[in-house]
Design a protein around this motif. Structure first.
Motif, short mmCIF file in Angstrom:
data_model
loop_
_atom_site.label_atom_id
_atom_site.label_comp_id
_atom_site.label_asym_id
_atom_site.label_seq_id
_atom_site.Cartn_x
_atom_site.Cartn_y
_atom_site.Cartn_z
N SER A 202 0.83 -1.20 0.00
CA SER A 202 0.00 0.00 0.00
C SER A 202 0.87 1.25 0.00
O SER A 202 1.91 1.32 0.66
N CYS A 203 0.46 2.26 -0.75
CA CYS A 203 1.23 3.50 -0.88
C CYS A 203 1.08 4.34 0.38
O CYS A 203 -0.04 4.58 0.85
N GLY A 204 2.20 4.82 0.93
CA GLY A 204 2.18 5.59 2.16
C GLY A 204 1.68 7.01 1.97
O GLY A 204 1.04 7.59 2.84
N THR A 205 1.91 7.59 0.83
CA THR A 205 1.55 8.98 0.59
C THR A 205 0.04 9.19 0.63
O THR A 205 -0.47 10.13 1.22
N CYS A 206 -0.69 8.27 0.01
CA CYS A 206 -2.14 8.46 -0.09
C CYS A 206 -2.89 7.44 0.76
O CYS A 206 -4.12 7.43 0.76
N GLY A 207 -2.17 6.61 1.49
CA GLY A 207 -2.81 5.61 2.31
C GLY A 207 -3.58 4.58 1.51
O GLY A 207 -4.55 4.00 1.99
N THR B 259 -4.55 12.89 -8.49
CA THR B 259 -3.84 11.62 -8.51
C THR B 259 -2.60 11.68 -7.63
O THR B 259 -1.84 12.64 -7.67
N CYS B 260 -2.42 10.67 -6.83
CA CYS B 260 -1.27 10.63 -5.92
C CYS B 260 0.03 10.60 -6.73
O CYS B 260 0.18 9.76 -7.62
N PRO B 261 0.94 11.53 -6.47
CA PRO B 261 2.16 11.58 -7.26
C PRO B 261 3.10 10.39 -7.02
O PRO B 261 3.90 10.04 -7.88
N THR B 262 2.97 9.77 -5.85
CA THR B 262 3.87 8.67 -5.53
C THR B 262 3.51 7.39 -6.28
O THR B 262 4.36 6.73 -6.87
N CYS B 263 2.22 7.04 -6.23
CA CYS B 263 1.81 5.77 -6.82
C CYS B 263 1.09 5.95 -8.14
O CYS B 263 0.66 4.99 -8.76
N GLY B 264 0.96 7.21 -8.59
CA GLY B 264 0.29 7.46 -9.86
C GLY B 264 -1.17 7.07 -9.83
O GLY B 264 -1.75 6.75 -10.86
ZN LIG Z 1 -0.26 6.87 -3.49
#
Ligand SMILES: [Zn+2]
Ligand SMILES: [Zn+2]
Length: 377
Positions: free
Chosen positions: A173-178, A195-200
């Motif tokens: 799971s992506c930490g930036t957007c949970g 859109t979350c920049p970390t996980c696109g």
């Molecule tokens: Zn994310």
């Protein structure tokens, strides 16, 4: 910030039809597609502006209120929070199937609607189409040809089969957007989930990225193709080669390669549909006495043509079936037209002049041209 008029944003007139509004919006949304304009906040703003304008102008009630009272007229109707559900409903209608990935990008932009479920399903979308321009000779367009096309495209990474993860590693799971795939931020007029920049927007990231594609799942590849250009193709037409565009995200199907053909003009021939036109000059004496001319066809052979005596300037002769083949039925061809131009001699010897004077006396009154209305020329 002053808000721009909705009609102005979409570039349509106040009395534009529903269809025109839809068309205008589609164009703007595709142009300013966030996927095509990464990190371009101006494009993002235009995309949002256009969507807001479309949301109001596509709804007859809201449009009427806006026409009458301006922004104040529509402010209350969405209940403060903008309601894009009507836009979502129209989505496949507006964008058709060629924009598979669009609706989810759209959702991530505005939230609501058919929001992506928490944890982010990794959707597979069709890749973008690529455009390639080729220029060919006139004769190549008439008889068809093969052109070598060389370009760079994104292909699915072979090492990780497009997953972006190194062998044996999974996704977490992506930490930036949970894991939601979206981050919310306020942008003045309305709050936007982007859109979350970390996980696109996927909600998950690879634990250990594939070394070959750096976790992207795709890599650039130089591609060489031989493209068959059919006989009879017209300048400006395109040939689409399925599956040779960009690879789709998450191993989605690749887009198409669109080859746009432009045709170099010919020295002597001009084309009108499937017919060919050329001009052949003849002398006054040839025109008066009649003659036989030999003309070169586009095939490269020569055809003999009888020019009757007394032929006038501008007379058109035809050779059947020596025009351009029809694209979908190359057995059938247009015709070749030859326009005759009667050239008056420019350099005449004194002997030639004397003969011409004698001729002038002999041919008599009945051969003198009479005035004709311009419409008969
Ligand atoms: Zn994310
Ligand atoms: Zn890889």
């Amino acid at each position: 910030m002053a808000k721009r008029d909705y009609y102005e944003i979409l570039g349509v007139s106040k009395d534009a039809s529903k269809e025109d509004i839809k068309k205008a919006y589609r164009k703007l949304a595709v142009q300013n597609h966030p996927d095509r304009n990464p990190n371009d906040s101006e494009a993002e703003t235009r995309f949002k502006e256009a969507t807001e304008a479309y949301e109001v102008l596509s709804d007859p009630k809201k449009r009427q209120a806006y026409d009458q009272y301006g922004f104040a007229g529509v402010e209350g109707m969405g209940g403060g929070q903008h309601d894009y559900s009507s836009v979502f409903r129209d989505f496949s209608d507006i964008f058709g199937n060629d924009f598979g990935g669009f609706s989810s990008i759209f959702e991530s932009f505005f939230g609501g609607g058919q929001s992506r479920s928490s944890g982010g399903s990794r959707g597979t979308f069709r890749g973008a189409s690529l455009q390639y321009n080729v220029e060919i000779d006139f004769k190549e367009a008439v008889f068809g040809t093969k052109v070598d096309v060389s370009y760079t495209r994104n292909v699915s990474c072979e090492t990780c089969s497009g997953t972006g993860a190194s062998k044996g590693s999974g996704r977490r799971s992506c930490g930036t957007c949970g894991g939601t795939g979206q981050v919310r931020r306020s942008s003045g007029f309305f709050s936007i989930a982007s859109t979350c920049p970390t996980c696109g927007g996927e909600g998950t990231i690879v634990e250990s990225p594939c070394g070959d594609c750096k976790g992207h799942g795709v890599m650039k590849k130089r591609q060489k193709l031989k493209v068959t250009i059919p006989a009879g193709i017209e300048s400006g037409k395109r040939i689409s080669i399925p599956g040779q565009g960009e690879a789709g995200p998450n191993s989605g199907p690749a887009g198409d390669l669109l080859v746009y053909v432009s045709v170099r003009p010919h020295q002597y021939f001009e084309r009108n549909g499937n017919d060919l036109y050329c001009m052949i000059p003849i002398t006054v004496t040839q025109a008066s006495l009649g003659t036989e001319i030999s003309v070169e066809t586009i095939d490269g052979d020569r055809v003999k043509l009888k020019v009757p005596s007394g032929v006038q300037n501008g007379k058109v002769l035809r050779i059947k079936g020596r025009g351009v083949p029809f694209v979908h039925n190359s057995d059938r061809r247009g015709d070749m037209y030859i326009k005759l131009r009667v050239d008056t001699p420019k350099k005449m010897s004194s002997k030639a002049k004397a003969l011409m004077r004698e001729l002038s006396d002999v041919i008599g009154e009945e051969n003198h041209p009479k005035p004709v209305p311009l419409s008969e020329v």
